[in-house]
Write a protein that holds these residues in place. Structure first.
Motif, PDB file in Angstrom:
ATOM      1  N   GLY A 129       0.854  -1.174   0.000  1.00  0.00           N
ATOM      2  CA  GLY A 129       0.000   0.000   0.000  1.00  0.00           C
ATOM      3  C   GLY A 129       0.892   1.226   0.000  1.00  0.00           C
ATOM      4  O   GLY A 129       2.098   1.103   0.187  1.00  0.00           O
ATOM      5  N   PRO A 130       0.310   2.392  -0.163  1.00  0.00           N
ATOM      6  CA  PRO A 130       1.122   3.607  -0.264  1.00  0.00           C
ATOM      7  C   PRO A 130       1.920   3.905   1.001  1.00  0.00           C
ATOM      8  O   PRO A 130       1.518   3.526   2.104  1.00  0.00           O
ATOM      9  CB  PRO A 130       0.081   4.715  -0.487  1.00  0.00           C
ATOM     10  N   SER A 131       3.028   4.575   0.814  1.00  0.00           N
ATOM     11  CA  SER A 131       3.850   5.015   1.931  1.00  0.00           C
ATOM     12  C   SER A 131       3.021   5.933   2.829  1.00  0.00           C
ATOM     13  O   SER A 131       2.381   6.861   2.346  1.00  0.00           O
ATOM     14  CB  SER A 131       5.056   5.769   1.356  1.00  0.00           C
ATOM     15  N   GLU A 145       6.303  -7.027   4.090  1.00  0.00           N
ATOM     16  CA  GLU A 145       5.804  -5.660   3.923  1.00  0.00           C
ATOM     17  C   GLU A 145       6.602  -5.054   2.784  1.00  0.00           C
ATOM     18  O   GLU A 145       7.753  -4.646   2.956  1.00  0.00           O
ATOM     19  CB  GLU A 145       6.011  -4.871   5.219  1.00  0.00           C
ATOM     20  N   ILE A 146       6.010  -5.068   1.600  1.00  0.00           N
ATOM     21  CA  ILE A 146       6.769  -4.658   0.411  1.00  0.00           C
ATOM     22  C   ILE A 146       5.936  -3.716  -0.443  1.00  0.00           C
ATOM     23  O   ILE A 146       4.726  -3.606  -0.254  1.00  0.00           O
ATOM     24  CB  ILE A 146       7.233  -5.890  -0.425  1.00  0.00           C
ATOM     25  N   ASP A 147       6.582  -3.050  -1.382  1.00  0.00           N
ATOM     26  CA  ASP A 147       5.840  -2.064  -2.172  1.00  0.00           C
ATOM     27  C   ASP A 147       4.990  -2.757  -3.238  1.00  0.00           C
ATOM     28  O   ASP A 147       5.079  -3.973  -3.444  1.00  0.00           O
ATOM     29  CB  ASP A 147       6.787  -1.010  -2.755  1.00  0.00           C
ATOM     30  N   VAL A 148       4.176  -1.950  -3.906  1.00  0.00           N
ATOM     31  CA  VAL A 148       3.200  -2.499  -4.851  1.00  0.00           C
ATOM     32  C   VAL A 148       3.900  -3.197  -6.032  1.00  0.00           C
ATOM     33  O   VAL A 148       3.489  -4.277  -6.445  1.00  0.00           O
ATOM     34  CB  VAL A 148       2.251  -1.374  -5.332  1.00  0.00           C
ATOM     35  N   GLN A 149       4.986  -2.589  -6.543  1.00  0.00           N
ATOM     36  CA  GLN A 149       5.713  -3.239  -7.650  1.00  0.00           C
ATOM     37  C   GLN A 149       6.176  -4.633  -7.265  1.00  0.00           C
ATOM     38  O   GLN A 149       6.062  -5.579  -8.032  1.00  0.00           O
ATOM     39  CB  GLN A 149       6.996  -2.500  -7.984  1.00  0.00           C
ATOM     40  N   ARG A 175      -4.871  -1.386  -6.342  1.00  0.00           N
ATOM     41  CA  ARG A 175      -5.470  -2.110  -5.210  1.00  0.00           C
ATOM     42  C   ARG A 175      -6.408  -3.218  -5.673  1.00  0.00           C
ATOM     43  O   ARG A 175      -6.580  -4.221  -4.990  1.00  0.00           O
ATOM     44  CB  ARG A 175      -6.193  -1.140  -4.267  1.00  0.00           C
ATOM     45  N   VAL A 176      -6.995  -3.053  -6.859  1.00  0.00           N
ATOM     46  CA  VAL A 176      -7.952  -4.045  -7.378  1.00  0.00           C
ATOM     47  C   VAL A 176      -7.289  -5.392  -7.656  1.00  0.00           C
ATOM     48  O   VAL A 176      -7.978  -6.397  -7.796  1.00  0.00           O
ATOM     49  CB  VAL A 176      -8.639  -3.542  -8.673  1.00  0.00           C
ATOM     50  N   ARG A 177      -5.948  -5.424  -7.726  1.00  0.00           N
ATOM     51  CA  ARG A 177      -5.262  -6.684  -8.025  1.00  0.00           C
ATOM     52  C   ARG A 177      -4.973  -7.493  -6.761  1.00  0.00           C
ATOM     53  O   ARG A 177      -4.423  -8.580  -6.829  1.00  0.00           O
ATOM     54  CB  ARG A 177      -3.983  -6.391  -8.810  1.00  0.00           C
ATOM     55  N   TYR A 178      -5.342  -6.958  -5.622  1.00  0.00           N
ATOM     56  CA  TYR A 178      -5.086  -7.640  -4.339  1.00  0.00           C
ATOM     57  C   TYR A 178      -6.288  -8.487  -3.928  1.00  0.00           C
ATOM     58  O   TYR A 178      -7.413  -8.262  -4.390  1.00  0.00           O
ATOM     59  CB  TYR A 178      -4.788  -6.595  -3.262  1.00  0.00           C
TER      60      TYR A 178
END
Ligand code: ADP
Ligand code: 5GP
Length: 187
Positions: free
Chosen positions: A12-14, A100-104, A158-161
């Motif tokens: 999710g966003p920072s 806990e990792i970024d979206v990429q 977010r729709v890909r989660y």
């Protein structure tokens, strides 16, 4: 790769509250945190080998070449990567392994069909996100703006989660994440 445990990706966003939520979820001894490697400078209070493995750019590159990472990404001007070996060991041991990792990075893992539960922590709105990042006081104004700009692109993904959890009331958000991952800790 081990199959007994459960891999949980939180992104999710920072500023959305990922670290805060993860810290609380990690109170359950069944849950283990994936300690990422990064080339980012250590912040006050962070401990090498607990929060991150802090590496030089050369050390990071060597690990990329050795295939040590299951995913890695360039995030906000620094490199971050998830180490493969501890994840395999934790899953074989039947543990809940929390990344806990970024979206990429999360989408890279999804792209190569790494099985797991993919959770997106969203802020209630972008104004609140800005307030939280300013309140955290860990970024220069320039880096903060970069993180906020990136947040809008990340939010679209977010729709890909598997689930989107809005972190408005912190305790509600933590309870929802615990419920989704099947952690035994209540409240
Ligand atoms: P992230 O890890 O996603 O970058 P943090 O966990 O560091 O975000 O949270 C950013 C800031 O917002 C921190 O100062 C944290 O204390 C605060 N925060 C987190 N969740 C909430 C919430 N539900 N309400 C208000 N402030 C919050
Ligand atoms: P921070 O610098 O605030 O600790 O983290 C910045 C961003 O990098 C956060 O979105 C965090 O989730 C992400 N991040 C941390 N570790 C990794 C990792 O191993 N891989 C990827 N792709 N992102 C990471």
């Amino acid at each position: 790769m081990g199959t007994k445990g459960k891999m949980v990706v939180i992104s999710g966003p920072s500023g959305a509250g990922k670290s805060t939520v993860c810290r609380r979820v990690l109170e359950d001894p069944e849950v283990e945190f994936s300690i990422s490697a990064t080339t980012r400078a250590r912040r006050d209070g962070e401990v090498d080998g607990r929060d991150y493995y802090f590496l030089s750019a050369d050390e990071f590159r060597q690990k990329v070449e050795a295939g040590a990472f299951i995913e890695h990404a360039h995030v906000h001007g620094n490199m971050y990567g998830t180490l493969r070996a501890p994840m395999d060991a934790a899953l074989k041991a039947g543990r809940i392994y929390l990344l806990e990792i970024d979206v990429q990075g999360a989408l890279q893992m999804k792209g190569i069909d790494i099985p797991g539960l993919y959770l997106f922590i969203a802020p209630p709105n972008f104004e609140e996100l800005r307030k939280r990042l300013i309140g955290r006081n860990t970024e220069t104004p320039e880096v903060l703006e970069r993180r906020l700009q990136k947040a809008e692109d990340e939010y679209r993904e977010r729709v890909r989660y598997d689930h989107v959890i809005v972190n408005d009331n912190l305790e509600d958000c933590i309870a929802e994440v615990r419920r989704l991952i099947g952690s035994g800790v209540e409240g």
